[in-house]
Design an enzyme around this catalytic site. Structure first.
Site, PDB file in Angstrom:
ATOM      1  N   GLY A 176       0.820  -1.206   0.000  1.00 35.47           N
ATOM      2  CA  GLY A 176       0.000   0.000   0.000  1.00 35.47           C
ATOM      3  C   GLY A 176       0.856   1.259   0.000  1.00 35.47           C
TER       4      GLY A 176
ATOM      5  CB  SER B 270      -1.862  -3.297   1.416  1.00 36.38           C
ATOM      6  OG  SER B 270      -0.797  -4.027   1.930  1.00 36.38           O
ATOM      7  CB  ALA B 271      -2.288  -8.757  -0.789  1.00 38.73           C
TER       8      ALA B 271
ATOM      9  CB  THR C 162      11.480 -10.032 -11.951  1.00 38.03           C
ATOM     10  OG1 THR C 162      12.540  -9.812 -12.879  1.00 38.03           O
ATOM     11  CG2 THR C 162      10.845 -11.389 -12.198  1.00 38.03           C
TER      12      THR C 162
ATOM     13  CB  CYS D 237       7.055   3.373  24.895  1.00 45.68           C
ATOM     14  SG  CYS D 237       6.470   3.567  26.562  1.00 45.68           S
TER      15      CYS D 237
HETATM   16  N1  PLP Z   1      -2.716   2.958   4.246  1.00 40.15           N
HETATM   17  C1  PLP Z   1      -3.393   2.487   5.303  1.00 40.15           C
HETATM   18  C2  PLP Z   1      -4.718   3.096   5.636  1.00 40.15           C
HETATM   19  C3  PLP Z   1      -2.889   1.459   6.085  1.00 40.15           C
HETATM   20  O1  PLP Z   1      -3.581   1.011   7.133  1.00 40.15           O
HETATM   21  C4  PLP Z   1      -1.622   0.912   5.744  1.00 40.15           C
HETATM   22  C5  PLP Z   1      -1.023  -0.136   6.587  1.00 40.15           C
HETATM   23  O2  PLP Z   1      -1.218  -0.194   7.775  1.00 40.15           O
HETATM   24  C6  PLP Z   1      -0.965   1.409   4.619  1.00 40.15           C
HETATM   25  C7  PLP Z   1      -1.532   2.432   3.903  1.00 40.15           C
HETATM   26  C8  PLP Z   1       0.365   0.880   4.205  1.00 40.15           C
HETATM   27  O3  PLP Z   1       0.213  -0.397   3.619  1.00 40.15           O
HETATM   28  P1  PLP Z   1       1.463  -1.401   3.530  1.00 40.15           P
HETATM   29  O4  PLP Z   1       1.635  -2.001   4.887  1.00 40.15           O
HETATM   30  O5  PLP Z   1       1.034  -2.429   2.535  1.00 40.15           O
HETATM   31  O6  PLP Z   1       2.611  -0.627   3.083  1.00 40.15           O
END
Ligand code: PLP
Length: 385
Positions: A71, A200-201, A238, A328
């Protein structure tokens, strides 16, 4: 001790059928998709079939889906390309975005490549749609609006249609980070008419290290990663054939079983809310966490009525994984900026935020164990105070 996993907004366990699909692919589709011989052609076919399957689930064309590693990469590709190649000189975003959007847009602003504007948020972290409209109408600059469909920390949902209409009326491009909603909500991207979205899978029981960007046909993008020209020249390297196969299987299952999954998970969340209210006096729900129309059914963000920096650790001692909602740093717990923005002033120092996030694999019995653990910790604090 049985381990219980309530951190599904961070990542989800793989669906057994996804594992099967990936193992099969590893055994049989090891060719390089760029090779012209049969091994390569078979791997290429796997990728293109997966792309078609995903695209049809979103009602878009296959060539509008670009496979990436996650993502974060999808959001970077979209935002950076909008600025570098589509002439965007203004970005409107919010303080509630995931770091991969926040950091990327901030950098664009810092480097002077765009004017960066933050849309106001109302009580409970809702986007101020009037402010967005005013901002959109206030300038002729080529604008990208980037607002997440659902917030990963508090679960608030965005009204995608409303934002898209505002963007269309003012000629702005609209990117929405759909990482928390893809595979959990029906998304007809053609009908929604958003320009860009991301997936994001690993958030939908697929593998880590694979995701995709949805890029509407009409827009002219250039790659961030150059090389062999894979992904129609938009993302060289790739291809992660096994990841793509796993993601497409996860997507197919998520779409097929969406209603069933939603009703199972929603029931768990309702049950958890009822039990929390009954057992932890003073518990509060962050953002729209207890409003099922305005919040992810997978995420429950709460504030426990006492301050306990080690609550995540204490839960872990009881075998339960949740997200603490604060990190923290130098011995002091720091509440995340997203939570800070929805909590009343001073609240974060007297409460313990926690994110409980559910999946199809959670059960009512696990919720009972979770509530018992929270009740014990809460009683301990009440006894001391
Ligand atoms: N956007 C949102 C709303 C997310 O919750 C996350 C991951 O926690 C991401 C983007 C990033 O995705 P990735 O972990 O695949 O990089």
């Amino acid at each position: 001790m049985k381990k219980i996993y309530f951190d599904n907004a961070a990542t989800t366990p793989l669906h057994p059928e996804v594992i099967e699909e990936m193992v099969d692919c590893m055994k049989n589709n090891y060719g390089n998709p760029s090779s012209t011989h049969v091994f390569g052609r078979e791997a290429k076919a796997k990728i293109e079939l997966s792309r078609k399957k995903i695209a049809s689930g979103l009602n878009v064309a296959a060539n509008e889906i670009i496979f990436t590693s996650c993502g974060t990469e999808s959001n970077n590709l979209i935002i950076r390309s909008c600025v570098e190649y589509l002439g965007v000189t203004r970005i409107i975003t919010s303080d509630l975005e995931h770091k991969c959007v926040k950091e990327t847009t901030s950098e664009m602003g810092r480097l002077g490549k765009v004017e960066l504007q933050k849309v106001k948020t109302c009580e409970r972290g809702e986007i101020d749609y009037n402010d967005l409209e005013q901002k959109l109408k206030s300038s002729d600059k080529k604008t990208l609006v980037t607002l997440m469909h659902a917030n990963n920390e508090i679960g608030n949902l965005l009204d995608l249609k409303k934002v898209q209409q505002m963007c269309e009326e003012t000629g702005a491009l609209f990117h929405t980070d759909t990482v928390q909603t893809m595979g959990h909500y029906p998304l007809d991207l053609k009908e929604l008419k958003v320009d860009f979205a991301s997936c994001s899978a690993h958030k939908l029981h697929g593998p880590k290290g694979i995701g995709f960007a949805y890029i509407k046909k009409s827009t002219g993008f250039h790659p961030q990663i150059t090389g062999g020209g894979q992904e129609r020249g938009l993302r060289s390297g790739t291809e992660n054939v096994y990841g793509v196969a796993g993601m497409s299987k996860a997507f197919e299952l998520a779409i097929r079983d969406m209603d069933e999954h939603k009703s199972h998970i929603e029931a768990l969340k309702r049950y958890a809310i009822e039990k929390l209210k009954a057992n932890i006096p003073g518990v509060e729900f962050n953002g729209f966490s207890d409003d099922f129309d305005k919040s992810l059914y997978t995420v429950l963000s709460i504030c426990l009525p006492f301050s306990d920096n080690l609550i995540g650790f204490e839960m872990e001692l009881q075998g339960i994984a949740v997200s603490q909602g604060s990190a923290c740093s130098s011995g002091a717990a720091q509440v995340s900026p997203v939570l800070e923005s929805v909590l009343e002033e001073g609240k974060s120092s007297v409460c313990s935020p926690m994110r409980i996030s559910f999946s199809i694999y959670n059960t009512k019995e696990e919720v009972d164990v979770l509530i018992d653990a929270l009740k014990n910790i809460s009683n301990k604090h009440l006894a001391v105070s």
